[in-house]
Motif scaffolding. Structure first.
Motif, PDB file in Angstrom:
ATOM      1  N   GLU A  17      75.308  46.259 -28.275  1.00 21.42           N
ATOM      2  CA  GLU A  17      76.528  47.047 -28.473  1.00 21.42           C
ATOM      3  C   GLU A  17      77.163  47.317 -27.120  1.00 21.42           C
ATOM      4  O   GLU A  17      76.484  47.316 -26.096  1.00 21.42           O
ATOM      5  CB  GLU A  17      76.152  48.397 -29.099  1.00 21.42           C
ATOM      6  N   GLU A  21      84.090  45.403 -31.921  1.00 29.61           N
ATOM      7  CA  GLU A  21      84.729  46.638 -31.454  1.00 29.61           C
ATOM      8  C   GLU A  21      86.183  46.733 -31.898  1.00 29.61           C
ATOM      9  O   GLU A  21      86.729  47.833 -32.022  1.00 29.61           O
ATOM     10  CB  GLU A  21      84.646  46.741 -29.930  1.00 29.61           C
ATOM     11  N   SER A  79      87.413  46.384 -34.698  1.00 33.32           N
ATOM     12  CA  SER A  79      87.511  47.100 -35.980  1.00 33.32           C
ATOM     13  C   SER A  79      87.705  48.594 -35.797  1.00 33.32           C
ATOM     14  O   SER A  79      88.224  49.268 -36.689  1.00 33.32           O
ATOM     15  CB  SER A  79      86.237  46.890 -36.810  1.00 33.32           C
ATOM     16  N   LYS A  80      87.272  49.133 -34.656  1.00 36.35           N
ATOM     17  CA  LYS A  80      87.411  50.581 -34.453  1.00 36.35           C
ATOM     18  C   LYS A  80      88.870  51.011 -34.499  1.00 36.35           C
ATOM     19  O   LYS A  80      89.178  52.144 -34.876  1.00 36.35           O
ATOM     20  CB  LYS A  80      86.816  50.989 -33.099  1.00 36.35           C
ATOM     21  N   SER A  81      89.768  50.092 -34.108  1.00 34.62           N
ATOM     22  CA  SER A  81      91.191  50.474 -34.059  1.00 34.62           C
ATOM     23  C   SER A  81      91.719  50.854 -35.443  1.00 34.62           C
ATOM     24  O   SER A  81      92.641  51.661 -35.566  1.00 34.62           O
ATOM     25  CB  SER A  81      92.026  49.348 -33.444  1.00 34.62           C
ATOM     26  N   GLY A 106      90.120  52.624 -37.576  1.00 33.35           N
ATOM     27  CA  GLY A 106      89.750  54.031 -37.714  1.00 33.35           C
ATOM     28  C   GLY A 106      90.595  54.944 -36.838  1.00 33.35           C
ATOM     29  O   GLY A 106      91.066  55.989 -37.298  1.00 33.35           O
ATOM     30  N   TYR A 107      90.813  54.576 -35.566  1.00 29.74           N
ATOM     31  CA  TYR A 107      91.645  55.422 -34.684  1.00 29.74           C
ATOM     32  C   TYR A 107      93.024  55.621 -35.316  1.00 29.74           C
ATOM     33  O   TYR A 107      93.564  56.715 -35.333  1.00 29.74           O
ATOM     34  CB  TYR A 107      91.864  54.765 -33.307  1.00 29.74           C
ATOM     35  N   LYS A 127      82.035  50.497 -37.903  1.00 28.79           N
ATOM     36  CA  LYS A 127      82.933  50.729 -36.767  1.00 28.79           C
ATOM     37  C   LYS A 127      83.949  51.829 -37.051  1.00 28.79           C
ATOM     38  O   LYS A 127      84.440  52.478 -36.130  1.00 28.79           O
ATOM     39  CB  LYS A 127      83.650  49.431 -36.391  1.00 28.79           C
ATOM     40  N   ILE A 128      84.279  52.067 -38.316  1.00 31.71           N
ATOM     41  CA  ILE A 128      85.175  53.186 -38.629  1.00 31.71           C
ATOM     42  C   ILE A 128      84.459  54.499 -38.293  1.00 31.71           C
ATOM     43  O   ILE A 128      85.036  55.388 -37.661  1.00 31.71           O
ATOM     44  CB  ILE A 128      85.641  53.146 -40.100  1.00 31.71           C
ATOM     45  N   LYS A 181      82.104  54.835 -36.079  1.00 34.35           N
ATOM     46  CA  LYS A 181      82.027  54.901 -34.607  1.00 34.35           C
ATOM     47  C   LYS A 181      83.352  55.394 -34.020  1.00 34.35           C
ATOM     48  O   LYS A 181      83.369  56.183 -33.081  1.00 34.35           O
ATOM     49  CB  LYS A 181      81.663  53.524 -34.045  1.00 34.35           C
ATOM     50  N   SER A 182      84.468  54.952 -34.598  1.00 30.36           N
ATOM     51  CA  SER A 182      85.779  55.377 -34.084  1.00 30.36           C
ATOM     52  C   SER A 182      85.959  56.887 -34.249  1.00 30.36           C
ATOM     53  O   SER A 182      86.470  57.556 -33.358  1.00 30.36           O
ATOM     54  CB  SER A 182      86.910  54.622 -34.795  1.00 30.36           C
ATOM     55  N   GLU A 187      83.753  58.631 -31.649  1.00 31.11           N
ATOM     56  CA  GLU A 187      84.288  58.529 -30.290  1.00 31.11           C
ATOM     57  C   GLU A 187      85.478  59.471 -30.077  1.00 31.11           C
ATOM     58  O   GLU A 187      85.607  60.067 -29.008  1.00 31.11           O
ATOM     59  CB  GLU A 187      84.715  57.087 -30.000  1.00 31.11           C
TER      60      GLU A 187
END
Ligand SMILES: *Cc1c(COP(=O)(O)O)cnc(C)c1O
Ligand SMILES: [Zn+2]
Length: 413
Positions: free
Chosen positions: A30, A209, A211-213, A215-216, A242-243, A245-246, A249
Motif C-alpha cells: 500500500e 489509490e 478509487s479514493k477520489s 469517496g473524497y 478505498k472509499i 480509506k478516503s 484520510e
C-alpha cells in the motif's frame, strides 16, 4: 506526497517502485503518505479553489509530479434521487454518477489516470491490463492520449461496446478464451517476462489509490459530511475498501470530523458473488467462484484480490451484502432509468438491485442518508436490456396515421 510503499500485513516498508507484493510475507503493498505534511497543505479552501476534477485532492494521490494523464477525470454528478427514493421508500437517497465519468464513462478512468501518470514517472513506454471490460476501454483511451503503447487482455466473450470501445483507440486487444481469473493469471506471467506496466498487477498499489477520489468527491458534494449508508458494486473489492480509506484520510487531515459511522454494503451479481456469499455465511474468507455466470460481466471476478479486506470492512461497519439475480439487475437498470434518467450498465443494476433488497430486508433505515454508487454506463452493455423493452410502432409520416395510433394506444392504456 507519498513516501513509498508499505506491506499491509507485516508493515515492512519499500521505496517507490513498480511492485505490488511484499517479498517477505506476500502481503499486498500500500502507499505511504506524510499526513502531517498533507494536513498543512490540503484544506477545504485549497480544494474549493481548484478545478472540478479528481486532482483537486492530488496531495492524497501517489504521484511525485503533476498528473500527465487524465487531467479532466472525475468530479462526476452527485444528486438527490427524489423519484427513485420515493419508489424505494427512502427519504434521503443520493446517487454518485460515474456513468458519465470522462473519458470512457466508468469509474475506471479514476484508477487509470493515476496508473498511467505513475507509469510515465517510472519511465514505462508500454502499459497493459487484465480487464472485465471497463478497464480495457479506459487504458486504451488514456494510453492513446498519453502516446503510450497499450496491450489489453480480456475474456473474449465480453459485450460489443467494451470490445469496440477498446480497439477503436488503437490498443492491441487480446481476447482470452476463459474467465477473468484465467486472464489475470496469464497477465501476471506476461508482466514478469515483458516488463510492461500492468496497471492492475505490478503497479496496482498506485492504480488502486485512484478509487479514493470517488469517496473524497462524494463527501465534498454531500456538504463535507459522511453518508450513513453506502451501497458499492464489487468486483475485486478494491473500490469499497478505498472509499473507506478516503473517509479515514479526510478525518486524519482534519477536513471532516470522525469517526466513520458509515455502514458499507457491497453488491455482486448472483452467479459470481464470492464476497457476498462470505458475508452472508459470516465467514472471514471467501470461496473462489470457478465458473462465473452473471450478466454483470464487469463484476465477474471469481477470485477477488481485495475480497478478504472487503468482507472484514463490511462486517466491522455493520453493513451487509446482496447478490441480485440477472432478472433483478435488468429490472433495476430500468427502474433507475425511468425514475432518474440515468442509464447505467449491469454493474449499476447490481447496485440498485442490492439496494432494493437491503431496503426490503429493513437493513437500511428509511430516513438515513444513503449513497448508491453508479460506476458504469448503460450504452456499453445494451445486450443486457435489448430484449427487455417493448416494440415501437412504425407509422407513415401522416397526421391521421398518428391520430389513429394515439387513439388506439390511449385506449389500450
Ligand atoms: C471494476 C468495476 C467495479 C468494481 O471494482 P473493484 O474495485 O474491482 O471492486 C465496479 N463497477 C464497474 C462498472 C467496474 O467496471
Ligand atoms: Zn509483508
Amino acid at each position: 506526497m507519498n513516501t513509498g510503499l508499505k506491506c499491509r500485513e507485516c508493515g515492512r516498508e519499500y521505496p517507490n517502485a513498480p511492485v505490488h507484493v511484499c517479498e517477505y510475507c506476500f502481503g499486498p503493498l500500500e502507499i505511504r503518505y506524510d499526513y502531517d505534511e498533507i494536513k498543512k497543505r490540503l484544506t477545504r479552501e485549497t480544494i474549493l479553489s481548484r478545478r472540478p476534477n479528481m486532482w483537486r485532492y492530488k496531495e492524497l494521490l501517489p504521484l511525485d509530479g503533476e498528473p500527465t494523464v487524465g487531467q479532466d477525470v472525475g468530479f462526476t454528478p452527485f444528486f438527490k434521487a427524489e423519484r427513485l427514493g420515493k419508489a424505494l421508500g427512502l427519504s434521503n437517497l443520493y446517487i454518485k454518477n460515474d456513468a458519465v465519468n470522462h473519458p470512457t464513462l466508468s469509474f475506471k478512468d479514476r484508477v487509470v489516470s493515476v496508473a498511467l501518470s505513475k507509469a510515465k514517472e517510472f519511465g514505462f513506454k508500454t502499459v497493459a491490463c487484465a480487464s472485465t471490460g471497463n478497464l480495457a476501454n479506459s487504458v486504451a483511451a488514456n494510453a492513446a492520449q498519453a502516446g503510450l503503447e497499450a496491450y489489453v487482455f480480456m475474456p473474449a466473450n465480453l459485450e460489443q461496446g467494451k470490445i469496440i470501445g477498446t480497439q477503436l483507440y488503437g490498443a492491441h486487444l487480446v481476447g482470452i478464451s476463459g474467465h477473468y481469473d484465467d486472464v489475470n493469471r496469464l497477465c501476471s506471467e506476461i508482466a514478469g517476462k515483458y516488463g510492461w506496466a500492468f496497471v492492475n498487477i505490478n503497479i496496482r498499489p498506485y492504480y488502486a489509490e485512484g478509487s479514493k477520489s470517488f469517496g473524497y468527491e462524494l463527501v465534498e458534494q454531500l456538504g463535507w459530511k459522511l453518508p450513513d449508508e453506502i451501497v458499492v458494486p464489487m468486483a475485486g473489492g478494491s473500490l469499497i475498501c478505498k472509499i473507506l480509506k478516503s473517509f479515514e484520510e479526510f478525518i486524519r487531515i482534519g477536513i471532516i470530523r470522525g469517526p466513520v459511522g458509515t455502514r458499507f454494503h457491497g453488491a455482486q451479481g448472483a452467479g459470481c458473488a464470492p464476497i457476498v456469499s462470505a458475508v452472508k455465511a459470516r465467514m472471514d474468507f471467501f470461496k473462489p467462484v470457478k465458473e462465473p455466470k452473471t450478466i454483470a460481466k464487469s463484476l465477474a471476478i471469481g477470485n477477488p484480490a481485495d475480497g478478504y479486506y472487503a468482507i472484514k470492512q463490511i462486517r466491522q461497519s455493520g453493513g451487509w451484502a446482496e447478490d441480485p439475480t440477472d432478472e433483478e439487475i435488468v429490472d433495476s437498470i430500468k427502474l433507475l432509468a425511468r425514475t432518474e434518467g440515468v442509464f447505467t450498465e449491469t454493474a449499476g443494476g447490481v447496485t440498485i438491485g442490492g439496494l432494493r433488497r437491503l431496503v426490503k430486508e429493513k437493513r437500511i433505515d428509511p430516513d438515513a442518508t444513503v449513497v448508491a454508487c453508479i460506476t458504469g454506463n448503460g450504452l456499453k452493455t445494451q445486450e443486457a436490456v435489448a430484449g427487455h423493452v417493448s416494440e415501437f410502432p412504425v407509422i407513415p409520416a401522416k397526421l391521421d396515421a398518428f391520430d389513429a395510433y394515439f387513439e388506439s394506444s390511449s385506449k389500450a392504456a
